[in-house]
Design a protein around this motif. Structure first.
Motif, PDB file in Angstrom:
ATOM      1  N   THR A   1       0.816  -1.215   0.000  1.00 54.12           N
ATOM      2  CA  THR A   1       0.000   0.000   0.000  1.00 54.12           C
ATOM      3  C   THR A   1       0.847   1.263   0.000  1.00 54.12           C
ATOM      4  O   THR A   1       0.729   2.107  -0.888  1.00 54.12           O
ATOM      5  CB  THR A   1      -0.931  -0.001   1.232  1.00 54.12           C
ATOM      6  OG1 THR A   1      -1.722  -1.186   1.216  1.00 54.12           O
ATOM      7  CG2 THR A   1      -1.851   1.203   1.204  1.00 54.12           C
ATOM      8  N   THR A   2       1.705   1.414   1.009  1.00 50.08           N
ATOM      9  CA  THR A   2       2.468   2.654   1.158  1.00 50.08           C
ATOM     10  C   THR A   2       3.500   2.834   0.065  1.00 50.08           C
ATOM     11  O   THR A   2       3.597   3.911  -0.544  1.00 50.08           O
ATOM     12  CB  THR A   2       3.151   2.690   2.539  1.00 50.08           C
ATOM     13  OG1 THR A   2       2.157   2.865   3.556  1.00 50.08           O
ATOM     14  CG2 THR A   2       4.150   3.834   2.620  1.00 50.08           C
ATOM     15  N   THR A   3       4.269   1.782  -0.216  1.00 48.74           N
ATOM     16  CA  THR A   3       5.392   1.923  -1.155  1.00 48.74           C
ATOM     17  C   THR A   3       4.987   1.628  -2.593  1.00 48.74           C
ATOM     18  O   THR A   3       5.084   2.497  -3.465  1.00 48.74           O
ATOM     19  CB  THR A   3       6.543   0.991  -0.740  1.00 48.74           C
ATOM     20  OG1 THR A   3       6.968   1.336   0.578  1.00 48.74           O
ATOM     21  CG2 THR A   3       7.717   1.116  -1.701  1.00 48.74           C
ATOM     22  N   ALA A   4       4.539   0.408  -2.855  1.00 48.75           N
ATOM     23  CA  ALA A   4       4.305  -0.023  -4.237  1.00 48.75           C
ATOM     24  C   ALA A   4       3.137   0.696  -4.889  1.00 48.75           C
ATOM     25  O   ALA A   4       3.159   0.944  -6.096  1.00 48.75           O
ATOM     26  CB  ALA A   4       4.090  -1.533  -4.275  1.00 48.75           C
ATOM     27  N   THR A   5       2.099   1.033  -4.119  1.00 53.66           N
ATOM     28  CA  THR A   5       0.901   1.618  -4.712  1.00 53.66           C
ATOM     29  C   THR A   5       0.892   3.134  -4.674  1.00 53.66           C
ATOM     30  O   THR A   5       0.490   3.786  -5.640  1.00 53.66           O
ATOM     31  CB  THR A   5      -0.354   1.085  -4.001  1.00 53.66           C
ATOM     32  OG1 THR A   5      -0.367  -0.345  -4.090  1.00 53.66           O
ATOM     33  CG2 THR A   5      -1.623   1.621  -4.629  1.00 53.66           C
ATOM     34  N   VAL A   6       1.335   3.739  -3.556  1.00 57.24           N
ATOM     35  CA  VAL A   6       1.143   5.179  -3.371  1.00 57.24           C
ATOM     36  C   VAL A   6       2.410   6.007  -3.570  1.00 57.24           C
ATOM     37  O   VAL A   6       2.409   6.956  -4.352  1.00 57.24           O
ATOM     38  CB  VAL A   6       0.547   5.454  -1.974  1.00 57.24           C
ATOM     39  CG1 VAL A   6       0.387   6.957  -1.745  1.00 57.24           C
ATOM     40  CG2 VAL A   6      -0.802   4.754  -1.824  1.00 57.24           C
ATOM     41  N   LEU A   7       3.505   5.668  -2.888  1.00 58.46           N
ATOM     42  CA  LEU A   7       4.615   6.608  -2.796  1.00 58.46           C
ATOM     43  C   LEU A   7       5.751   6.406  -3.796  1.00 58.46           C
ATOM     44  O   LEU A   7       6.322   7.380  -4.285  1.00 58.46           O
ATOM     45  CB  LEU A   7       5.211   6.561  -1.381  1.00 58.46           C
ATOM     46  CG  LEU A   7       4.336   7.119  -0.260  1.00 58.46           C
ATOM     47  CD1 LEU A   7       5.072   7.019   1.074  1.00 58.46           C
ATOM     48  CD2 LEU A   7       3.963   8.566  -0.542  1.00 58.46           C
ATOM     49  N   MET A   8       6.125   5.156  -4.094  1.00 52.42           N
ATOM     50  CA  MET A   8       7.372   4.937  -4.820  1.00 52.42           C
ATOM     51  C   MET A   8       7.317   5.422  -6.256  1.00 52.42           C
ATOM     52  O   MET A   8       8.326   5.915  -6.778  1.00 52.42           O
ATOM     53  CB  MET A   8       7.759   3.459  -4.775  1.00 52.42           C
ATOM     54  CG  MET A   8       9.211   3.199  -5.160  1.00 52.42           C
ATOM     55  SD  MET A   8      10.367   4.146  -4.143  1.00 52.42           S
ATOM     56  CE  MET A   8      11.941   3.641  -4.850  1.00 52.42           C
ATOM     57  N   ALA A   9       6.182   5.305  -6.913  1.00 51.83           N
ATOM     58  CA  ALA A   9       6.108   5.740  -8.316  1.00 51.83           C
ATOM     59  C   ALA A   9       6.407   7.227  -8.462  1.00 51.83           C
ATOM     60  O   ALA A   9       7.300   7.616  -9.226  1.00 51.83           O
ATOM     61  CB  ALA A   9       4.747   5.392  -8.907  1.00 51.83           C
ATOM     62  N   PRO A  10       5.704   8.123  -7.751  1.00 46.78           N
ATOM     63  CA  PRO A  10       6.035   9.543  -7.902  1.00 46.78           C
ATOM     64  C   PRO A  10       7.406   9.904  -7.340  1.00 46.78           C
ATOM     65  O   PRO A  10       8.092  10.783  -7.879  1.00 46.78           O
ATOM     66  CB  PRO A  10       4.908  10.259  -7.141  1.00 46.78           C
ATOM     67  CG  PRO A  10       4.337   9.244  -6.220  1.00 46.78           C
ATOM     68  CD  PRO A  10       4.508   7.933  -6.910  1.00 46.78           C
TER      69      PRO A  10
END
Length: 461
Positions: free
Chosen positions: A34-43
């Protein structure tokens, strides 16, 4: 729909200590998902890559320079997508081999621990991705994704060893519910950190890095619960491989046999085909919902993030709700109901006016309700259709085939947008995945498939 429902299920056992421990691996790894793969790491990875390619880029300008990776020019804006694609393609082979080895391990929980902690270390190390060091981010993301997929192959296979056929819908649903709750709690904490980072004397980059670190630490720490609670779980082992080939070589040879053997289980194969379609639709909707909300419906990023948090907690309740529905009418019929609701969701999304927050939240409510139920019950259904002693091997097909084809929905979404310049047409095009997947699933004869696999038929299918 030819499978009969038996209305007098056998009494279920009380929840066991192993089942309670098993739930917590969903709780643990969902923090990273949730935190890394879905929300934060891409941007965040995109911003680091952009800083490397265009170091003096004025605010509001788009970087047109490229990075070089093994001599291949890459746009900073495409780096995350390409990284995810590479890890997806590699995982197709890796996960199947991991499944073959796990079925021959007397202590599969040790393998689960090894992969989980490898992934957790890689996730926590993303704290050090800063400045222009995009290469480290790419490497750590690939390692974390491969480790996550490998651990999930083993985790899913343990479901068969800790739950009877009549318990699997409930146990699988509760595991997914724990995942949504755990992932949602950490995401809420990180959302608060992002909102109040200046009050804490942090800039946004540092608050993001701390959030990435927290996901890795959460994953690693809470993995202790299933590792300790399941340490004595062994179960039936697959046939041993020839010593001359070794475990890895023998597992490759067994992989060929697995594909050959899959043809002997036509209902299992048909279920997998149906799953590839409808799960691809689900993953594409979830992966592009924030883009749809921001670009097409014109909501701010903070509004979309808040709605995403809402979905996490609704999904926790949704898994429990549809788990109870499955206990009455069967998981097979319940998943078909979920797919019908998914079809309605993407059609309605096409007509939602821009800036209509009420309708957007209503869509999020229904997505949250069916999200966990459709995924959790699919896992328990598949567990009924695989032969004993080959759980990890067949679940590796489940994971690898999902990951190996999960690009098709996003490709469809991207191509439709490219030709129509409308995210509305792109989202409604996903109807075909739910319709085709539902039609294929409706043709699966569950009772026949369960008996062919040599498994006990549950009281309610």
């Amino acid at each position: 729909m030819t499978d009969d429902v038996v209305t007098a299920p056998s009494p279920a056992r009380r929840e066991t200590r192993e089942q309670r421990a098993w739930y917590f691996y969903d709780w643990a790894n969902s923090a990273y998902v949730t935190t890394t793969a879905t929300v934060l790491m891409a941007p965040y990875l995109t911003s680091v890559a952009t800083a490397a390619a265009c170091p003096n880029l004025p605010d509001g300008e788009r970087c047109t320079a490229t990075l070089s990776l093994l001599g291949i020019p890459i746009s900073p804006g495409s780096l995350f997508a390409y990284t995810a694609t590479v890890s997806t393609l590699v995982s197709v082979l890796v996960l199947i081999v991991v499944g073959g080895i796990a079925d021959r391990s007397r202590r599969p929980t040790r393998m689960l621990a090894g992969f989980a902690w490898l992934g957790a270390v890689a996730a926590a190390a993303m704290f050090f991705v800063a400045g222009t060091n995009w290469q480290l981010g790419v490497l750590l993301l690939i390692i974390a994704n491969l480790a996550l997929g490998s651990s999930l192959v083993i985790y899913d296979s343990l479901l068969v060893r800790i739950a009877s056929p009549d318990e699997r819908d409930r146990v699988s649903s509760k595991g997914w519910g724990f995942g949504y709750l755990g992932g949602g709690i950490l995401l809420a904490l990180n959302f608060a950190l992002d909102l109040f980072h200046s009050n804490l004397g942090l800039d946004r980059e540092m608050s993001t890095r701390i959030s990435l670190l927290s996901a890795g630490l959460w994953w690693g720490f809470f993995t202790l619960i299933p590792v300790l609670g399941l340490r004595h779980v062994g179960g039936t082992l697959a046939p041993p491989v020839q010593k001359s080939r070794g475990v890895v070589g023998g597992s490759f040879a067994q992989l060929v046999d697995t594909f050959k053997e899959l043809r002997l289980f036509p209902q299992t194969m048909l279920f997998l085909l149906a799953y590839l379609f409808f799960n691809d639709g689900i993953q594409t909707v979830i992966g592009n919902s924030s883009l749809y909300g921001i670009e097409e419906l014109q909501f701010s990023q903070s509004t979309v993030l808040g709605v995403f948090l809402f979905v996490q907690f609704v999904a926790f309740g949704g898994t429990a709700l549809f788990g109870r529905v499955a206990a009455r009418i069967g998981a097979w019929r319940t998943v078909l109901v979920c797919l019908a609701i998914w079809t309605v969701i993407v059609v309605v999304a096409f007509f939602v006016p821009a800036k209509s927050l009420v309708l957007f939240v209503a869509l999020a409510l229904f997505i949250g309700l069916v999200l966990g139920g459709s995924q959790a019950l699919s896992r328990s259904l598949y567990s009924q259709l695989i032969p004993r002693g080959r759980e990890a091997e067949f679940f590796s097909l489940y994971q690898a085939m999902e990951r190996g084809t999960s690009w098709f929905g996003t490709l469809t979404f991207g191509l439709v947008y490219q030709f129509t310049h409308s995210y509305r047409w792109a989202i409604v095009a996903l109807v075909v995945f739910f319709v085709v997947g539902g039609l294929l699933l409706s043709r699966v004869r569950m009772r026949e498939g369960i008996e062919a696999a040599g498994n006990e038929v549950p009281a309610v299918i």
